[in-house]
Scaffold this active site. Structure first.
Site, PDB file in Angstrom:
ATOM      1  CE  LYS A  45       0.428 -52.889 -37.443  1.00  0.00           C
ATOM      2  NZ  LYS A  45       1.142 -52.611 -38.720  1.00  0.00           N
ATOM      3  CD  GLU A 101      -8.192 -46.612 -30.161  1.00  0.00           C
ATOM      4  OE1 GLU A 101      -6.950 -46.558 -30.233  1.00  0.00           O
ATOM      5  OE2 GLU A 101      -8.917 -46.646 -31.167  1.00  0.00           O
ATOM      6  CG  ASP A 102      -4.094 -44.430 -31.014  1.00  0.00           C
ATOM      7  OD1 ASP A 102      -5.340 -44.548 -31.007  1.00  0.00           O
ATOM      8  OD2 ASP A 102      -3.407 -44.626 -32.043  1.00  0.00           O
ATOM      9  CG  ASP A 105      -9.991 -38.317 -35.916  1.00  0.00           C
ATOM     10  OD1 ASP A 105     -10.295 -37.133 -35.767  1.00  0.00           O
ATOM     11  OD2 ASP A 105      -9.591 -38.760 -37.008  1.00  0.00           O
ATOM     12  CE  LYS A 134      -6.672 -35.523 -34.436  1.00  0.00           C
ATOM     13  NZ  LYS A 134      -6.400 -36.044 -35.802  1.00  0.00           N
ATOM     14  CG  PHE A 155      -2.202 -36.678 -39.269  1.00  0.00           C
ATOM     15  CD1 PHE A 155      -3.317 -37.505 -39.292  1.00  0.00           C
ATOM     16  CD2 PHE A 155      -0.938 -37.249 -39.336  1.00  0.00           C
ATOM     17  CE1 PHE A 155      -3.178 -38.880 -39.384  1.00  0.00           C
ATOM     18  CE2 PHE A 155      -0.795 -38.631 -39.426  1.00  0.00           C
ATOM     19  CZ  PHE A 155      -1.910 -39.441 -39.459  1.00  0.00           C
ATOM     20  CG  ASP A 162       0.426 -45.111 -38.372  1.00  0.00           C
ATOM     21  OD1 ASP A 162      -0.632 -44.966 -37.716  1.00  0.00           O
ATOM     22  OD2 ASP A 162       0.436 -45.519 -39.547  1.00  0.00           O
ATOM     23  NE  ARG A 168       2.141 -48.177 -36.114  1.00  0.00           N
ATOM     24  CZ  ARG A 168       0.856 -47.854 -36.234  1.00  0.00           C
ATOM     25  NH1 ARG A 168       0.283 -47.130 -35.303  1.00  0.00           N
ATOM     26  NH2 ARG A 168       0.156 -48.242 -37.283  1.00  0.00           N
TER      27      ARG A 168
END
Ligand code: IMP
Ligand code: MG
Length: 178
Positions: A45, A101-102, A105, A134, A155, A162, A168
């Site tokens: 999401k 992608e958001d 990581d 990141k 974070f 989220d 979000r």
């Protein structure tokens, strides 16, 4: 699980900075792909906001596909295991594919997606694009072809990201102090 409220969030990127970053990224993509058709693969999401805003700036013919993965169970650490909730895709043989992608990581999700697509299709081009990178947290040797912002080991929430399903919808990116 930690109780977090919107009032405890520190702003990392304001809405205008995010939008500027996306517009700049779109210029690069428009120059690189020119008039070639591109399949955007939105990884739900988290990348919903980014994909939608990015797509509006793209000038080549675009098709949008949506898949759903999860790697964070609950909380703030990546499980390292990628869970393919729904990964149904059309025939991508011979197509230009851009995964959206958001955030990258550990890199496990990105690796999984790239391997999945290469295993199932003989695409014309496969590129990976992430709003945030990141890099400091990487466990897998993978890089984004395109990204807007490199971020520290914090974070982050907002603009699709989220914490336990929340935040979000906030238009900026904030962080929770550890
Ligand atoms: P990776 O597999 O460890 O690279 O993690 C990728 C996914 O974890 C991302 O697509 C996000 O959905 C989620 N994620 C990673 N870092 C954060 C964060 O700081 N906040 C919220 N979600 C995150
Ligand atoms: Mg994600």
């Amino acid at each position: 699980m930690q109780q977090i409220s919107k009032e405890n969030l520190k702003v990392l990127y304001q809405e205008q900075e995010i939008q500027k970053g996306i517009a700049d990224l779109a210029l690069k993509l428009n120059a690189d792909f020119k008039d070639e058709e591109v399949y955007l693969i939105c990884v739900l999401k988290g990348s919903v906001m980014f994909t939608v805003d990015l797509a509006k700036h793209l000038t080549m013919p675009v098709k949008m596909e949506f898949i759903r993965l999860s790697s964070y169970g609950s909380g703030m650490t990546s499980s390292g295991k990628v869970n393919a909730v729904d990964i149904s895709l059309p025939d991508l043989n011979g197509k230009n594919v851009l995964i959206v992608e958001d955030i990258i990581d550990t890199g496990h999700t990105a690796r999984f997606l790239v391997d999945f697509i290469n295993h199932n299709f003989k695409v014309k081009t496969l590129k990976f694009c992430s709003l945030l990178d990141k890099k400091i947290k990487r466990e897998v040797d993978i890089d984004a072809d395109y990204y807007c912002f490199e971020v520290d080991d914090k974070f982050l929430v907002g603009y699709g990201l989220d914490y336990d399903g929340c935040f979000r919808n906030i238009p900026y990116i904030g962080y929770i102090e550890n």
